[in-house]
Write a protein that holds these residues in place. Structure first.
Motif, PDB file in Angstrom:
ATOM      1  N   GLU A  27       0.817  -1.219   0.000  1.00  0.00           N
ATOM      2  CA  GLU A  27       0.000   0.000   0.000  1.00  0.00           C
ATOM      3  C   GLU A  27       0.848   1.265   0.000  1.00  0.00           C
ATOM      4  O   GLU A  27       0.344   2.354  -0.294  1.00  0.00           O
ATOM      5  CB  GLU A  27      -0.930  -0.001   1.214  1.00  0.00           C
ATOM      6  N   PHE A  28       2.141   1.162   0.319  1.00  0.00           N
ATOM      7  CA  PHE A  28       3.000   2.343   0.407  1.00  0.00           C
ATOM      8  C   PHE A  28       4.087   2.358  -0.665  1.00  0.00           C
ATOM      9  O   PHE A  28       4.955   3.234  -0.658  1.00  0.00           O
ATOM     10  CB  PHE A  28       3.645   2.413   1.801  1.00  0.00           C
ATOM     11  N   ASP A  29       4.003   1.433  -1.612  1.00  0.00           N
ATOM     12  CA  ASP A  29       5.032   1.342  -2.650  1.00  0.00           C
ATOM     13  C   ASP A  29       4.720   2.294  -3.802  1.00  0.00           C
ATOM     14  O   ASP A  29       4.367   1.882  -4.903  1.00  0.00           O
ATOM     15  CB  ASP A  29       5.130  -0.101  -3.146  1.00  0.00           C
ATOM     16  N   ILE A  30       4.890   3.597  -3.547  1.00  0.00           N
ATOM     17  CA  ILE A  30       4.479   4.615  -4.514  1.00  0.00           C
ATOM     18  C   ILE A  30       5.378   4.661  -5.744  1.00  0.00           C
ATOM     19  O   ILE A  30       4.985   5.179  -6.793  1.00  0.00           O
ATOM     20  CB  ILE A  30       4.424   6.013  -3.866  1.00  0.00           C
ATOM     21  N   ASN A  31       6.591   4.127  -5.626  1.00  0.00           N
ATOM     22  CA  ASN A  31       7.522   4.151  -6.759  1.00  0.00           C
ATOM     23  C   ASN A  31       7.760   2.765  -7.357  1.00  0.00           C
ATOM     24  O   ASN A  31       8.719   2.556  -8.098  1.00  0.00           O
ATOM     25  CB  ASN A  31       8.867   4.760  -6.332  1.00  0.00           C
ATOM     26  N   GLY A  41      17.124  -1.449  -1.805  1.00  0.00           N
ATOM     27  CA  GLY A  41      16.710  -0.671  -0.638  1.00  0.00           C
ATOM     28  C   GLY A  41      15.576  -1.326   0.108  1.00  0.00           C
ATOM     29  O   GLY A  41      15.482  -1.280   1.317  1.00  0.00           O
ATOM     30  N   GLY A  42      14.700  -1.951  -0.665  1.00  0.00           N
ATOM     31  CA  GLY A  42      13.649  -2.741  -0.086  1.00  0.00           C
ATOM     32  C   GLY A  42      12.594  -1.992   0.680  1.00  0.00           C
ATOM     33  O   GLY A  42      12.261  -0.835   0.400  1.00  0.00           O
ATOM     34  N   ILE A  43      12.058  -2.652   1.683  1.00  0.00           N
ATOM     35  CA  ILE A  43      10.864  -2.188   2.376  1.00  0.00           C
ATOM     36  C   ILE A  43      11.117  -0.921   3.179  1.00  0.00           C
ATOM     37  O   ILE A  43      10.239  -0.070   3.304  1.00  0.00           O
ATOM     38  CB  ILE A  43      10.313  -3.338   3.240  1.00  0.00           C
ATOM     39  N   GLY A  44      12.326  -0.755   3.691  1.00  0.00           N
ATOM     40  CA  GLY A  44      12.650   0.469   4.419  1.00  0.00           C
ATOM     41  C   GLY A  44      12.477   1.706   3.550  1.00  0.00           C
ATOM     42  O   GLY A  44      11.878   2.702   3.965  1.00  0.00           O
ATOM     43  N   GLN A  45      12.980   1.646   2.329  1.00  0.00           N
ATOM     44  CA  GLN A  45      12.850   2.775   1.408  1.00  0.00           C
ATOM     45  C   GLN A  45      11.389   3.008   1.013  1.00  0.00           C
ATOM     46  O   GLN A  45      10.945   4.150   0.871  1.00  0.00           O
ATOM     47  CB  GLN A  45      13.693   2.527   0.157  1.00  0.00           C
ATOM     48  N   ILE A  46      10.658   1.914   0.852  1.00  0.00           N
ATOM     49  CA  ILE A  46       9.241   2.039   0.495  1.00  0.00           C
ATOM     50  C   ILE A  46       8.483   2.833   1.557  1.00  0.00           C
ATOM     51  O   ILE A  46       7.685   3.720   1.235  1.00  0.00           O
ATOM     52  CB  ILE A  46       8.620   0.638   0.310  1.00  0.00           C
ATOM     53  N   LEU A  47       8.742   2.541   2.820  1.00  0.00           N
ATOM     54  CA  LEU A  47       8.031   3.250   3.891  1.00  0.00           C
ATOM     55  C   LEU A  47       8.535   4.670   4.066  1.00  0.00           C
ATOM     56  O   LEU A  47       7.755   5.570   4.413  1.00  0.00           O
ATOM     57  CB  LEU A  47       8.151   2.469   5.207  1.00  0.00           C
ATOM     58  N   GLU A  48       9.821   4.900   3.843  1.00  0.00           N
ATOM     59  CA  GLU A  48      10.321   6.279   3.887  1.00  0.00           C
ATOM     60  C   GLU A  48       9.550   7.155   2.905  1.00  0.00           C
ATOM     61  O   GLU A  48       9.097   8.249   3.256  1.00  0.00           O
ATOM     62  CB  GLU A  48      11.817   6.310   3.543  1.00  0.00           C
ATOM     63  N   LEU A  71      15.019   6.007  11.533  1.00  0.00           N
ATOM     64  CA  LEU A  71      13.987   5.036  11.179  1.00  0.00           C
ATOM     65  C   LEU A  71      14.633   3.699  10.829  1.00  0.00           C
ATOM     66  O   LEU A  71      15.576   3.633  10.045  1.00  0.00           O
ATOM     67  CB  LEU A  71      13.187   5.534   9.972  1.00  0.00           C
ATOM     68  N   LYS A  72      14.123   2.627  11.426  1.00  0.00           N
ATOM     69  CA  LYS A  72      14.576   1.282  11.096  1.00  0.00           C
ATOM     70  C   LYS A  72      13.360   0.397  10.851  1.00  0.00           C
ATOM     71  O   LYS A  72      12.466   0.322  11.695  1.00  0.00           O
ATOM     72  CB  LYS A  72      15.425   0.692  12.224  1.00  0.00           C
ATOM     73  N   VAL A  73      13.336  -0.237   9.702  1.00  0.00           N
ATOM     74  CA  VAL A  73      12.250  -1.141   9.330  1.00  0.00           C
ATOM     75  C   VAL A  73      12.830  -2.548   9.311  1.00  0.00           C
ATOM     76  O   VAL A  73      13.843  -2.803   8.659  1.00  0.00           O
ATOM     77  CB  VAL A  73      11.676  -0.767   7.944  1.00  0.00           C
ATOM     78  N   THR A  74      12.205  -3.458  10.049  1.00  0.00           N
ATOM     79  CA  THR A  74      12.801  -4.783  10.200  1.00  0.00           C
ATOM     80  C   THR A  74      11.730  -5.871  10.237  1.00  0.00           C
ATOM     81  O   THR A  74      10.584  -5.613  10.609  1.00  0.00           O
ATOM     82  CB  THR A  74      13.680  -4.835  11.466  1.00  0.00           C
ATOM     83  N   ALA A  75      12.127  -7.071   9.852  1.00  0.00           N
ATOM     84  CA  ALA A  75      11.171  -8.173   9.724  1.00  0.00           C
ATOM     85  C   ALA A  75      11.148  -9.050  10.965  1.00  0.00           C
ATOM     86  O   ALA A  75      12.174  -9.290  11.606  1.00  0.00           O
ATOM     87  CB  ALA A  75      11.531  -9.022   8.500  1.00  0.00           C
ATOM     88  N   ASP A 129       3.729 -12.762  -1.045  1.00  0.00           N
ATOM     89  CA  ASP A 129       4.502 -11.802  -1.815  1.00  0.00           C
ATOM     90  C   ASP A 129       4.867 -10.639  -0.893  1.00  0.00           C
ATOM     91  O   ASP A 129       4.128 -10.319   0.041  1.00  0.00           O
ATOM     92  CB  ASP A 129       3.663 -11.300  -2.995  1.00  0.00           C
ATOM     93  N   LYS A 130       6.006 -10.001  -1.150  1.00  0.00           N
ATOM     94  CA  LYS A 130       6.457  -8.902  -0.293  1.00  0.00           C
ATOM     95  C   LYS A 130       5.395  -7.820  -0.109  1.00  0.00           C
ATOM     96  O   LYS A 130       5.245  -7.247   0.965  1.00  0.00           O
ATOM     97  CB  LYS A 130       7.729  -8.260  -0.862  1.00  0.00           C
ATOM     98  N   LYS A 131       4.671  -7.546  -1.163  1.00  0.00           N
ATOM     99  CA  LYS A 131       3.688  -6.460  -1.081  1.00  0.00           C
ATOM    100  C   LYS A 131       2.545  -6.800  -0.122  1.00  0.00           C
ATOM    101  O   LYS A 131       1.821  -5.917   0.336  1.00  0.00           O
ATOM    102  CB  LYS A 131       3.135  -6.133  -2.466  1.00  0.00           C
ATOM    103  N   GLU A 132       2.421  -8.089   0.210  1.00  0.00           N
ATOM    104  CA  GLU A 132       1.348  -8.507   1.116  1.00  0.00           C
ATOM    105  C   GLU A 132       1.809  -8.614   2.573  1.00  0.00           C
ATOM    106  O   GLU A 132       1.009  -8.916   3.457  1.00  0.00           O
ATOM    107  CB  GLU A 132       0.791  -9.862   0.663  1.00  0.00           C
ATOM    108  N   PHE A 133       3.101  -8.379   2.841  1.00  0.00           N
ATOM    109  CA  PHE A 133       3.586  -8.447   4.217  1.00  0.00           C
ATOM    110  C   PHE A 133       2.852  -7.403   5.069  1.00  0.00           C
ATOM    111  O   PHE A 133       2.863  -6.218   4.740  1.00  0.00           O
ATOM    112  CB  PHE A 133       5.085  -8.174   4.289  1.00  0.00           C
TER     113      PHE A 133
END
Length: 461
Positions: A27-31, A41-48, A71-75, A129-133
């Motif tokens: 939902e936050f993958d605007i790019n 960069g992965g999910i951290g960049q997506i949320l930034e 900011l730290k995004v971690t699984a 899929d990553k987008k569904e995490f």
């Protein structure tokens, strides 16, 4: 979209972060970063970009500069018991060998960047899929005062190695909670160090996965972990010094005397040693691995019984080998590398008297303890040699031959390199597993040679 939003307070940032809980990464993958195979960069960049509306950066200062907030995004993963655990360590800032040793902890680049962390946990699932995490939880990380004392000691341990010209021998298991993990394209990513001509692997400060697991369980599941030491003790002494103090009154005492003093029944049960040691530490009935200091630092406990000559009768066994993983994984993802690179051991050492060598009822005395981790030079030489040799044998097929006492194989044995080897550890010869080539073999473990163990503990008085 303009990605330069400025926040007025940490609370404002936290509000935005918590608004994403229950939503998915996609939902936050605007790019459309998840659609790009080359995106690292992965999910951290997506949320930034998509959640916080700030531009991706690699600057030295914190992500929210005006607030000093990183900011730290971690699984996290969920195990079969429905408990959360960290999927990996939390990587912080790159270690600058040329500069970091010049500062005190309070003025260090590490502390200035990481003293205020906003941690966003998302749930990793193999079948999604990553987008569904899903995004699970966002929290402000504040170092517990007792934890911070250990973090300071860890930081100093790393800095001391740099000052000693030993940056190339840094290992993640040197420390308790704060580690120096490798950080680069591959193992050949090296940097100059100031007090040695030997290039050192590029490393970053990181919070160990065991530390992050404990943190996730505390903030998400509200789990509490009993502590062995308090903040006042940790301000003046290291974990090893405090452990030695707890054991000191009992050095030289026989097992039966220790058991009597601790009111622990002597049995041949495997749990006896652990029960005895937890009682000596003043936490009778508590599993050592559930104590904060053991849990967060990934410290495992082993007893060693030395013969009168200072050498154990037996080699030291570790976990059962997963042969399919051994042949599949690269060195730094391998089962044996992960065990010794990331684990510290509490060795509780007993020894038999010279006069009792032939006595079947002989009883050892407590000689001492040590916190040990395998030196990086051994990991990268003897241990890696065992891994490479075994992998090559698995790739060509293990040679199994009938002998008088069972079945022999050509896996590296006790005479391989003086440090480590492979040998069976099944209930009996019929306790077997399948090899990658389809043959069956008795369950095998990797072991440390008894002579190598003797060398490790030889200076215990």
């Amino acid at each position: 979209m303009n990605l330069d939003k400025v926040y007025n307070s940490i609370e404002d940032v936290l509000d935005v972060a918590q608004s994403a809980e229950g939503k998915t990464v996609g939902e936050f993958d605007i790019n459309n970063r998840l659609e790009s195979k080359g995106n690292k960069g992965g999910i951290g960049q997506i949320l930034e970009e998509g959640l916080f509306k700030i531009a991706v950066n690699s600057r030295a200062e914190a992500d929210f500069v005006n607030l000093g907030l990183e900011l730290k995004v971690t699984a996290i993963k969920e195990n079969k018991k429905k408990e959360f655990s960290a999927k990996e360590r939390l990587v912080l800032n790159i270690i600058n060998y040329e500069e970091d040793y010049k500062d005190s902890f309070d003025n260090s680049a590490f502390w200035q960047k990481n003293k205020n962390l906003l941690i966003v946990f998302y749930l990793y699932k193999d079948d999604l899929d990553k987008k569904e995490f899903p995004i699970v939880k966002s929290v402000l990380h504040e170092f517990d005062p007792a934890d911070l004392e250990i973090i300071k000691q860890d930081w100093q341990t790393i800095i001391n190695k740099i000052k000693q010209g030993e940056a190339h021998n840094i290992s993640e298991s040197d420390t308790m909670y704060l580690a120096a993990c490798t950080k680069g394209v591959n193992a050949n990513s090296v940097r100059k160090q100031p007090f040695s001509a030997i290039p050192a692997k590029q490393r970053a400060f990181s919070l160990k996965s065991s530390y992050m697991t404990a943190f996730a369980r505390r903030v998400i599941e509200r789990q509490s972990i009993p502590s062995l030491f308090n903040i006042d003790e940790l301000k003046s002494k290291t974990t090893l010094q405090l452990l030695q103090e707890r054991f000191a009154p009992y050095i030289g005492k026989r097992v039966s005397e220790l058991a009597r003093l601790m009111d622990v029944s002597v049995t041949k049960n495997k749990a006896f040693n652990a029960n005895l040691i937890s009682s000596v530490l003043g936490v009778k009935g508590t599993k050592l691995e559930s104590l904060r200091e053991f849990n967060k630092a990934n410290i495992k406990f082993k007893t060693i019984r030395l013969e009168p000559n200072g050498i154990p009768r037996e080699h030291m066994s570790f976990e059962q080998i997963d042969f399919n993983r051994w042949i599949r994984d690269d060195w730094e993802e391998s089962q044996i590398y992960e065990n010794f690179e990331y684990t510290k051991y509490l060795f509780v050492v007993f020894q038999y008297d010279e006069t009792e060598t032939q006595n079947k009822d002989r009883e050892p005395y407590l000689k001492g303890i040590m916190l040990w981790n395998m030196p990086e030079v051994v990991i990268e030489h003897e241990l890696k040699n065992l891994w490479k040799t075994t992998k090559a044998i698995l790739e060509t097929g293990v040679e199994l031959k009938p002998v008088r006492n069972g079945i022999s194989n050509n896996l590296p044995g006790a005479k391989f390199n003086g440090v480590c080897h492979i040998r069976p550890k099944g209930k009996d010869g019929n306790d077997k597993v399948m090899l990658p080539d389809g043959q069956e073999i008795t369950k095998q473990c990797y072991w440390l040679n008894r002579e190598y163990i003797a060398e490790i503990v030889k200076d215990l008085k």
